[in-house]
Design a protein around this motif. Structure first.
Motif, PDB file in Angstrom:
ATOM      1  N   TRP A  16       0.797  -1.218   0.000  1.00  0.00           N
ATOM      2  CA  TRP A  16       0.000   0.000   0.000  1.00  0.00           C
ATOM      3  C   TRP A  16       0.836   1.279   0.000  1.00  0.00           C
ATOM      4  CZ3 TRP A  16      -4.892  -0.737  -1.143  1.00  0.00           C
ATOM      5  CH2 TRP A  16      -5.472  -1.966  -0.846  1.00  0.00           C
ATOM      6  N   ALA A  17       2.143   1.148  -0.045  1.00  0.00           N
ATOM      7  CA  ALA A  17       3.013   2.319   0.062  1.00  0.00           C
ATOM      8  C   ALA A  17       2.755   3.342  -1.034  1.00  0.00           C
ATOM      9  CB  ALA A  17       4.478   1.881   0.037  1.00  0.00           C
ATOM     10  N   GLU A  18       2.562   2.895  -2.259  1.00  0.00           N
ATOM     11  CA  GLU A  18       2.377   3.818  -3.375  1.00  0.00           C
ATOM     12  C   GLU A  18       1.077   4.597  -3.273  1.00  0.00           C
ATOM     13  OE1 GLU A  18       2.756   1.829  -7.079  1.00  0.00           O
ATOM     14  OE2 GLU A  18       4.894   1.366  -6.804  1.00  0.00           O
ATOM     15  N   LYS A  19       0.148   4.107  -2.450  1.00  0.00           N
ATOM     16  CA  LYS A  19      -1.140   4.789  -2.278  1.00  0.00           C
ATOM     17  C   LYS A  19      -1.117   5.759  -1.095  1.00  0.00           C
ATOM     18  CE  LYS A  19      -3.037   2.303  -5.552  1.00  0.00           C
ATOM     19  NZ  LYS A  19      -3.470   2.894  -6.837  1.00  0.00           N
ATOM     20  N   GLY A  20       0.023   5.878  -0.434  1.00  0.00           N
ATOM     21  CA  GLY A  20       0.114   6.786   0.698  1.00  0.00           C
ATOM     22  C   GLY A  20      -0.481   6.248   1.980  1.00  0.00           C
ATOM     23  N   ILE A  21      -0.672   4.932   2.050  1.00  0.00           N
ATOM     24  CA  ILE A  21      -1.214   4.310   3.258  1.00  0.00           C
ATOM     25  C   ILE A  21      -0.054   3.789   4.085  1.00  0.00           C
ATOM     26  CG2 ILE A  21      -2.851   2.649   4.182  1.00  0.00           C
ATOM     27  CD1 ILE A  21      -4.052   4.724   2.246  1.00  0.00           C
ATOM     28  N   ARG A  22       0.060   4.253   5.314  1.00  0.00           N
ATOM     29  CA  ARG A  22       1.147   3.861   6.206  1.00  0.00           C
ATOM     30  C   ARG A  22       0.644   2.796   7.172  1.00  0.00           C
ATOM     31  NH1 ARG A  22       0.028   8.833   6.531  1.00  0.00           N
ATOM     32  NH2 ARG A  22      -0.236   8.907   8.789  1.00  0.00           N
ATOM     33  N   ILE A  23       1.367   1.693   7.231  1.00  0.00           N
ATOM     34  CA  ILE A  23       0.945   0.563   8.064  1.00  0.00           C
ATOM     35  C   ILE A  23       2.078   0.207   9.019  1.00  0.00           C
ATOM     36  CG2 ILE A  23       0.173  -1.831   8.064  1.00  0.00           C
ATOM     37  CD1 ILE A  23      -0.959  -1.281   5.232  1.00  0.00           C
ATOM     38  N   ASN A  24       1.779   0.259  10.307  1.00  0.00           N
ATOM     39  CA  ASN A  24       2.762  -0.049  11.345  1.00  0.00           C
ATOM     40  C   ASN A  24       2.133  -0.955  12.390  1.00  0.00           C
ATOM     41  OD1 ASN A  24       5.175   1.805  10.679  1.00  0.00           O
ATOM     42  ND2 ASN A  24       3.451   3.216  10.595  1.00  0.00           N
ATOM     43  N   GLY A  25       2.970  -1.442  13.291  1.00  0.00           N
ATOM     44  CA  GLY A  25       2.473  -2.341  14.321  1.00  0.00           C
ATOM     45  C   GLY A  25       3.138  -2.105  15.662  1.00  0.00           C
ATOM     46  N   VAL A  26       2.511  -2.618  16.695  1.00  0.00           N
ATOM     47  CA  VAL A  26       3.091  -2.687  18.035  1.00  0.00           C
ATOM     48  C   VAL A  26       3.015  -4.141  18.453  1.00  0.00           C
ATOM     49  CG1 VAL A  26       2.862  -2.038  20.455  1.00  0.00           C
ATOM     50  CG2 VAL A  26       2.435  -0.332  18.668  1.00  0.00           C
ATOM     51  N   GLY A  27       4.165  -4.731  18.762  1.00  0.00           N
ATOM     52  CA  GLY A  27       4.196  -6.142  19.102  1.00  0.00           C
ATOM     53  C   GLY A  27       4.977  -6.410  20.369  1.00  0.00           C
ATOM     54  N   PRO A  28       4.836  -7.606  20.920  1.00  0.00           N
ATOM     55  CA  PRO A  28       5.484  -7.935  22.192  1.00  0.00           C
ATOM     56  C   PRO A  28       6.987  -8.127  22.055  1.00  0.00           C
ATOM     57  CG  PRO A  28       4.430  -9.877  21.290  1.00  0.00           C
ATOM     58  CD  PRO A  28       4.046  -8.737  20.384  1.00  0.00           C
ATOM     59  N   ARG A  29       7.714  -7.667  23.040  1.00  0.00           N
ATOM     60  CA  ARG A  29       9.152  -7.942  23.112  1.00  0.00           C
ATOM     61  C   ARG A  29       9.367  -9.145  24.034  1.00  0.00           C
ATOM     62  NH1 ARG A  29      13.650  -3.638  25.087  1.00  0.00           N
ATOM     63  NH2 ARG A  29      13.312  -2.833  22.987  1.00  0.00           N
ATOM     64  N   ALA A  30      10.204 -10.052  23.595  1.00  0.00           N
ATOM     65  CA  ALA A  30      10.524 -11.222  24.406  1.00  0.00           C
ATOM     66  C   ALA A  30      11.646 -10.898  25.385  1.00  0.00           C
ATOM     67  CB  ALA A  30      10.926 -12.390  23.503  1.00  0.00           C
ATOM     68  N   ALA A  70      14.631   1.841  23.264  1.00  0.00           N
ATOM     69  CA  ALA A  70      13.396   2.182  23.954  1.00  0.00           C
ATOM     70  C   ALA A  70      12.313   1.148  23.685  1.00  0.00           C
ATOM     71  CB  ALA A  70      12.943   3.557  23.525  1.00  0.00           C
ATOM     72  N   CYS A  71      11.381   1.070  24.625  1.00  0.00           N
ATOM     73  CA  CYS A  71      10.309   0.093  24.533  1.00  0.00           C
ATOM     74  C   CYS A  71       9.038   0.720  25.091  1.00  0.00           C
ATOM     75  CB  CYS A  71      10.693  -1.158  25.334  1.00  0.00           C
ATOM     76  SG  CYS A  71       9.451  -2.461  25.317  1.00  0.00           S
ATOM     77  N   LEU A  72       7.917   0.475  24.449  1.00  0.00           N
ATOM     78  CA  LEU A  72       6.639   0.939  24.965  1.00  0.00           C
ATOM     79  C   LEU A  72       6.312   0.151  26.221  1.00  0.00           C
ATOM     80  CD1 LEU A  72       4.802   0.938  21.534  1.00  0.00           C
ATOM     81  CD2 LEU A  72       5.541   2.974  22.770  1.00  0.00           C
ATOM     82  N   ALA A  73       6.068   0.855  27.318  1.00  0.00           N
ATOM     83  CA  ALA A  73       5.888   0.169  28.600  1.00  0.00           C
ATOM     84  C   ALA A  73       4.497   0.355  29.186  1.00  0.00           C
ATOM     85  CB  ALA A  73       6.928   0.674  29.599  1.00  0.00           C
ATOM     86  N   SER A  74       3.636   1.136  28.532  1.00  0.00           N
ATOM     87  CA  SER A  74       2.297   1.387  29.056  1.00  0.00           C
ATOM     88  C   SER A  74       1.385   1.785  27.913  1.00  0.00           C
ATOM     89  CB  SER A  74       2.316   2.498  30.112  1.00  0.00           C
ATOM     90  OG  SER A  74       2.667   3.733  29.508  1.00  0.00           O
ATOM     91  N   GLU A  75       0.088   1.748  28.165  1.00  0.00           N
ATOM     92  CA  GLU A  75      -0.836   2.147  27.116  1.00  0.00           C
ATOM     93  C   GLU A  75      -0.752   3.636  26.787  1.00  0.00           C
ATOM     94  OE1 GLU A  75      -5.492   2.159  26.491  1.00  0.00           O
ATOM     95  OE2 GLU A  75      -4.673   0.119  26.517  1.00  0.00           O
ATOM     96  N   PRO A  76      -0.493   4.530  27.755  1.00  0.00           N
ATOM     97  CA  PRO A  76      -0.256   5.923  27.360  1.00  0.00           C
ATOM     98  C   PRO A  76       0.889   6.062  26.362  1.00  0.00           C
ATOM     99  CG  PRO A  76      -0.720   5.837  29.697  1.00  0.00           C
ATOM    100  CD  PRO A  76      -0.622   4.407  29.226  1.00  0.00           C
TER     101      PRO A  76
END
Length: 246
Positions: A189-203, A211-217
Motif C-alpha cells: 500500500w506504500a504507493e497509495k500513501g497508506i502507512r501501516i505499522n504495528g506494536v508487538g510484544p518484546r521477548a 526504547a520500549c513501549l511500557a504502558s498504554e499511554p
C-alpha cells in the motif's frame, strides 16, 4: 528505535491538525485501547469505536468519550474471524465518508499462552489473532484508496510480559509473524500513501535494545505521532512493547 521522536507533548502539537479527523479504534476493552480512545477523543476527532465488551465500565467510557469527541459511532459486532473483520471494515470505513487512521487492538491472554502445547497450537493461535488484523488492514487501506485519502493503520498486539523462557519464545514468534504481516501490507500500500505499522510484544531473551513501549499511554502517544504529519515517513515498522496486558 524511533521512540526518541515521540515526545510527551505530542498531544498538544497535533491537536489542531487532527481535530475532526476520522479515527477507527477496534478491539476496545477495559484493558486495551482505553487511553488510546481517550487521547484521540480529547482532540475533538470523529470516532468509530468497536468493542464486544459491553461491561458497565465500557458503557461509561463510551459516554465519557462522547463528551469530548466531535462525533462517535459505536459498533459491537464480533470480528474475531477474518470474514467478519472484512465486513465490519467496509461498514466502519463508510461511517464518516472515510477514515484518516485506524488503530486495531488484538490481545493474547496468559490463558491462551498456557494452552499452547505444540507448534500446531502456536500456529493456530497466531492465525486466529492475526488473520482478522490482516483483513481489517487490507479492507481499510482499500477504502482509503477509494476515497483518495492517505492514512495510517496501526495494528497493536497486547500480551502479558513473558514470565519464563517458554512464554518469551511465544512472544518472539508472535512478534515475528506480526512483523512479516506489517512489512508485506506496508509494501503493498506504500504507493497509495497508506502507512501501516504495528506494536508487538518484546521477548525476554531476544537481544533487543533501545526504547520500549511500557504502558498504554505510550501506545497512545505513538499512535498520535504516527497519525500526524510528523509520522508520515514511517511505515512498515513494528514497535516493541513489554507487558501490555489485554
Amino acid at each position: 528505535m524511533y521512540m526518541d521522536r515521540v515526545g510527551t507533548s505530542v498531544e498538544e502539537e497535533v491537536s489542531s491538525e487532527l481535530s475532526r479527523a476520522r479515527i477507527l479504534i477496534t478491539g476496545l476493552t477495559g484493558h486495551a485501547g482505553v487511553d488510546v480512545a481517550r487521547t484521540f477523543a480529547d482532540l475533538n476527532v470523529r470516532l468509530v469505536v468497536h468493542t464486544t465488551e459491553l461491561s458497565p465500565e465500557l458503557v461509561e467510557l463510551v459516554a465519557f468519550l462522547s463528551q469530548s469527541a466531535s462525533e462517535i459511532r459505536l459498533h459491537t459486532l464480533d470480528i474475531s474471524s477474518a470474514n467478519a473483520a472484512a465486513r465490519f471494515a467496509q461498514t466502519s470505513a463508510q461511517a464518516f465518508g472515510g477514515l484518516d487512521a485506524a488503530i486495531n487492538m488484538m490481545s493474547i491472554s496468559a490463558a491462551e499462552i498456557d494452552a499452547i502445547r505444540d507448534d500446531l497450537d502456536l500456529e493456530a493461535l497466531i492465525e486466529t489473532k492475526l488473520a482478522p488484523l490482516a483483513q481489517l488492514t487490507r479492507v481499510i487501506a482499500n477504502r482509503m484508496c477509494v476515497v483518495m485519502s492517505e492514512g495510517l493503520i496501526l495494528n497493536v498486539v497486547n500480551m502479558p510480559a513473558p514470565r519464563d523462557a517458554r512464554s518469551s519464545a511465544v512472544a518472539g514468534v508472535v512478534r515475528t509473524a506480526l512483523a512479516a504481516m506489517i512489512a508485506h501490507e506496508a509494501q503493498d500500500w506504500a504507493e497509495k500513501g497508506i502507512r501501516i505499522n504495528g506494536v508487538g510484544p518484546r521477548a525476554f531473551f531476544d537481544g533487543s535494545s533501545g526504547a520500549c513501549l511500557a504502558s498504554e499511554p505510550d501506545v497512545a502517544s505513538l499512535a498520535l505521532h504516527l497519525a500526524s504529519r510528523r509520522g508520515r515517513s514511517l511505515s512498515g515498522h513494528v514497535f516493541d512493547a513489554f507487558g501490555l496486558d489485554g
